[in-house]
Design a protein around this motif. Sequence first.
Motif, PDB file in Angstrom:
ATOM      1  N   GLU A 159       0.898  -1.278  -0.037  1.00  0.00           N
ATOM      2  CA  GLU A 159      -0.028  -0.033  -0.093  1.00  0.00           C
ATOM      3  C   GLU A 159       0.860   1.222  -0.014  1.00  0.00           C
ATOM      4  O   GLU A 159       0.498   2.215  -1.033  1.00  0.00           O
ATOM      5  CB  GLU A 159      -0.950   0.256   1.068  1.00  0.00           C
ATOM      6  N   VAL A 160       2.019   1.242   0.668  1.00  0.00           N
ATOM      7  CA  VAL A 160       2.758   2.332   0.745  1.00  0.00           C
ATOM      8  C   VAL A 160       3.517   2.729  -0.333  1.00  0.00           C
ATOM      9  O   VAL A 160       3.604   3.753  -0.880  1.00  0.00           O
ATOM     10  CB  VAL A 160       3.776   2.262   2.025  1.00  0.00           C
TER      11      VAL A 160
ATOM     12  N   LEU B 193      17.354  -2.413   1.783  1.00  0.00           N
ATOM     13  CA  LEU B 193      17.791  -1.857   2.960  1.00  0.00           C
ATOM     14  C   LEU B 193      16.884  -1.877   4.253  1.00  0.00           C
ATOM     15  O   LEU B 193      17.381  -1.980   5.262  1.00  0.00           O
ATOM     16  CB  LEU B 193      17.976  -0.036   2.531  1.00  0.00           C
ATOM     17  N   SER B 194      15.585  -2.238   4.001  1.00  0.00           N
ATOM     18  CA  SER B 194      14.733  -2.461   5.084  1.00  0.00           C
ATOM     19  C   SER B 194      15.169  -3.654   5.737  1.00  0.00           C
ATOM     20  O   SER B 194      14.688  -3.955   6.941  1.00  0.00           O
ATOM     21  CB  SER B 194      13.259  -2.368   4.535  1.00  0.00           C
TER      22      SER B 194
ATOM     23  N   HIS C 146       9.692   2.668   6.238  1.00  0.00           N
ATOM     24  CA  HIS C 146       8.962   3.852   6.139  1.00  0.00           C
ATOM     25  C   HIS C 146      10.107   4.910   5.901  1.00  0.00           C
ATOM     26  O   HIS C 146       9.968   6.187   5.271  1.00  0.00           O
ATOM     27  CB  HIS C 146       8.293   4.303   7.365  1.00  0.00           C
ATOM     28  N   GLU C 147      11.313   4.902   6.542  1.00  0.00           N
ATOM     29  CA  GLU C 147      12.323   5.842   6.554  1.00  0.00           C
ATOM     30  C   GLU C 147      12.913   5.824   5.209  1.00  0.00           C
ATOM     31  O   GLU C 147      13.273   7.103   4.726  1.00  0.00           O
ATOM     32  CB  GLU C 147      13.699   5.426   7.602  1.00  0.00           C
ATOM     33  N   LYS C 148      13.239   4.803   4.697  1.00  0.00           N
ATOM     34  CA  LYS C 148      13.743   4.709   3.165  1.00  0.00           C
ATOM     35  C   LYS C 148      12.686   5.357   2.257  1.00  0.00           C
ATOM     36  O   LYS C 148      13.136   5.820   1.188  1.00  0.00           O
ATOM     37  CB  LYS C 148      14.312   3.357   2.853  1.00  0.00           C
TER      38      LYS C 148
ATOM     39  N   GLN D 289      11.618  10.006  -1.430  1.00  0.00           N
ATOM     40  CA  GLN D 289      10.816  11.116  -1.869  1.00  0.00           C
ATOM     41  C   GLN D 289      11.481  12.316  -1.929  1.00  0.00           C
ATOM     42  O   GLN D 289      11.299  13.171  -2.607  1.00  0.00           O
ATOM     43  CB  GLN D 289       9.631  11.195  -0.992  1.00  0.00           C
ATOM     44  N   VAL D 290      12.443  12.421  -1.149  1.00  0.00           N
ATOM     45  CA  VAL D 290      13.328  13.795  -0.858  1.00  0.00           C
ATOM     46  C   VAL D 290      14.607  13.466  -2.035  1.00  0.00           C
ATOM     47  O   VAL D 290      14.621  14.396  -2.695  1.00  0.00           O
ATOM     48  CB  VAL D 290      14.326  13.872   0.439  1.00  0.00           C
ATOM     49  N   ASP D 291      15.232  12.457  -2.065  1.00  0.00           N
ATOM     50  CA  ASP D 291      16.160  12.242  -3.275  1.00  0.00           C
ATOM     51  C   ASP D 291      16.512  10.719  -3.375  1.00  0.00           C
ATOM     52  O   ASP D 291      17.224  10.253  -2.587  1.00  0.00           O
ATOM     53  CB  ASP D 291      17.492  12.860  -2.708  1.00  0.00           C
TER      54      ASP D 291
END
Length: 100
Positions: free
Chosen positions: A22-23, A46-47, A55-57, A62-64
């Motif tokens: 879903e994410v 990485l997760s 969620h962090e990755k 989304q940032v880069d």
Amino acid sequence: MALDIYQQIDKDFGDRANEVHEVLNVLDAKTKGMISNRVIRAIVYLSKGDISTFHEKVKLAQVDWRDVLMQAEYSYPDGERERDFDKTFYELGLLKRKST
């Protein structure tokens, strides 16, 4: 999303796999499909099955998204490329095919 990614998510996240899917669907919608299978493989790799790290990755992508690829594909501190997530988890030897 490629089949090997679905299979790796199911293997790594078990009962939380639906949440991961879903994410990733939301991420795909937010980025208008600009997040490639390569980046998704890097996020999943990485997760290592940890939902908080996942969620962090995703936020980092989304940032880069290049930061995610650097973490997943290159060694630190020498910066040698160790993996190429354009290849499937099978091709990288990270996911084994089920024998019949």
